[in-house]
Design an enzyme around this catalytic site. Sequence first.
Site, PDB file in Angstrom:
ATOM      1  N   PHE A  18       0.822  -1.209   0.000  1.00 26.83           N
ATOM      2  CA  PHE A  18       0.000   0.000   0.000  1.00 26.83           C
ATOM      3  C   PHE A  18       0.855   1.258   0.000  1.00 26.83           C
ATOM      4  O   PHE A  18       0.700   2.138  -0.858  1.00 26.83           O
ATOM      5  CB  PHE A  18      -0.924  -0.034   1.228  1.00 26.83           C
ATOM      6  CG  PHE A  18      -1.665   1.246   1.493  1.00 26.83           C
ATOM      7  CD1 PHE A  18      -2.453   1.828   0.525  1.00 26.83           C
ATOM      8  CD2 PHE A  18      -1.568   1.863   2.741  1.00 26.83           C
ATOM      9  CE1 PHE A  18      -3.144   3.016   0.779  1.00 26.83           C
ATOM     10  CE2 PHE A  18      -2.260   3.039   3.006  1.00 26.83           C
ATOM     11  CZ  PHE A  18      -3.046   3.618   2.017  1.00 26.83           C
ATOM     12  N   ASP A  51      14.299 -12.388  -0.877  1.00 26.96           N
ATOM     13  CA  ASP A  51      13.780 -12.757   0.441  1.00 26.96           C
ATOM     14  C   ASP A  51      14.634 -12.075   1.494  1.00 26.96           C
ATOM     15  O   ASP A  51      15.864 -12.217   1.493  1.00 26.96           O
ATOM     16  CB  ASP A  51      13.835 -14.282   0.588  1.00 26.96           C
ATOM     17  CG  ASP A  51      13.113 -14.771   1.833  1.00 26.96           C
ATOM     18  OD1 ASP A  51      12.962 -13.986   2.786  1.00 26.96           O
ATOM     19  OD2 ASP A  51      12.706 -15.948   1.845  1.00 26.96           O
ATOM     20  N   ALA A  74       9.368  -3.017   3.560  1.00 27.90           N
ATOM     21  CA  ALA A  74       8.905  -4.410   3.630  1.00 27.90           C
ATOM     22  C   ALA A  74       8.855  -4.910   5.073  1.00 27.90           C
ATOM     23  O   ALA A  74       9.814  -4.743   5.831  1.00 27.90           O
ATOM     24  CB  ALA A  74       9.820  -5.300   2.799  1.00 27.90           C
ATOM     25  N   ALA A  75       7.728  -5.507   5.432  1.00 28.48           N
ATOM     26  CA  ALA A  75       7.556  -6.007   6.803  1.00 28.48           C
ATOM     27  C   ALA A  75       6.284  -6.833   6.881  1.00 28.48           C
ATOM     28  O   ALA A  75       5.402  -6.732   6.019  1.00 28.48           O
ATOM     29  CB  ALA A  75       7.470  -4.846   7.794  1.00 28.48           C
ATOM     30  N   TYR A 140       3.994  -7.627  16.823  1.00 33.14           N
ATOM     31  CA  TYR A 140       4.353  -6.688  15.758  1.00 33.14           C
ATOM     32  C   TYR A 140       5.147  -5.518  16.325  1.00 33.14           C
ATOM     33  O   TYR A 140       6.228  -5.173  15.831  1.00 33.14           O
ATOM     34  CB  TYR A 140       3.095  -6.176  15.046  1.00 33.14           C
ATOM     35  CG  TYR A 140       3.367  -5.020  14.122  1.00 33.14           C
ATOM     36  CD1 TYR A 140       4.177  -5.171  12.996  1.00 33.14           C
ATOM     37  CD2 TYR A 140       2.820  -3.760  14.380  1.00 33.14           C
ATOM     38  CE1 TYR A 140       4.429  -4.106  12.153  1.00 33.14           C
ATOM     39  CE2 TYR A 140       3.065  -2.693  13.537  1.00 33.14           C
ATOM     40  CZ  TYR A 140       3.868  -2.867  12.424  1.00 33.14           C
ATOM     41  OH  TYR A 140       4.130  -1.791  11.592  1.00 33.14           O
ATOM     42  N   LYS A 144       9.170  -4.451  15.870  1.00 27.69           N
ATOM     43  CA  LYS A 144       9.589  -3.158  15.329  1.00 27.69           C
ATOM     44  C   LYS A 144      10.559  -2.443  16.272  1.00 27.69           C
ATOM     45  O   LYS A 144      11.518  -1.809  15.832  1.00 27.69           O
ATOM     46  CB  LYS A 144       8.370  -2.277  15.051  1.00 27.69           C
ATOM     47  CG  LYS A 144       7.627  -2.635  13.778  1.00 27.69           C
ATOM     48  CD  LYS A 144       8.488  -2.380  12.547  1.00 27.69           C
ATOM     49  CE  LYS A 144       7.712  -2.492  11.256  1.00 27.69           C
ATOM     50  NZ  LYS A 144       8.517  -2.161  10.067  1.00 27.69           N
TER      51      LYS A 144
END
Length: 298
Positions: A18, A51, A74-75, A140, A144
């Site tokens: 997104f 990857d 990317a995550a 999550y 982070k």
Amino acid sequence: MKLGFPSKKVLLTGVNGFTGVHLKCALEDAGYQVFGVTHSRAAKTNQFTADLSDKRSLLEVIKSVSPDYVIHLAAISFVGHGDPNDFYRVNVLGTENLLQALVQSNVNLKKVIISSSANVYGNLGGVISENACPQPVNHYACSKLAMERIVENYFDALPIIITRPFNYTGVGQANHFLVPKIVSHFKDAKSVIELGNVDVYRDFSAVTFVADSYLKMLESNYKSEIFNICSGKSISLKEIIGHLEFVSGHKIDIKVNQSFVRKNEVTSITGDNAKLLQAFPELKVINIKNILENMLEE
């Protein structure tokens, strides 16, 4: 002797996500050449399949592109993702692999931007600045914050900025996220919507504002810094629904689903954007009501 233009190549991980789609457009409009990294099959020009858990594949991409800038989006970002191990494998170790590959490649980088999340603040509530002590409450957010600590170890080796975006939305966001879910119910003229607590206040920005923030950071002299990306104002879900009812002329009934109500949920979270706007005063915050109207019209 032929004089060339300064190189403006950006390596963007998560290019098809997104945020990546919007950021790619913003970068190209600003004259950058964007090379994307995707975990899925690369089907577009200037995109590479790699990857994050495979440092060698990342190193091959970096050497092939020889980027001037890197933006790492990317995550695993969906909090409800099924396997907790993936958060750490991708978000922490994957980022470590990328940074190691950047150092080993000896590419002369002008800026590296690493996307973290305001989720690291946990349930602090109130107006939250970058100086607040993080208190992550899920895998999550923990991944982070762990990623941030790893990234800080590379501050001396690479010109890095870490970002902590608060909630943001816009055209193209998947409907399992809250605001697109609400907008889609109005588009489809649904009579009922199931939600959790609608009296919570959250700080929403436009995805285009986030993309513009990354662009300004890319072109800046800042490094070894952490920036919140946020509007500095909060709005309740009830107000969001009320505004959509007003502009659409459609009334919707809210059904509270207790399984959506979080325990000990913070009623109000607002990001402090003073540091961001002081550094980049040309940034223009977009009102959430304008964002909602744009999403409704698309």
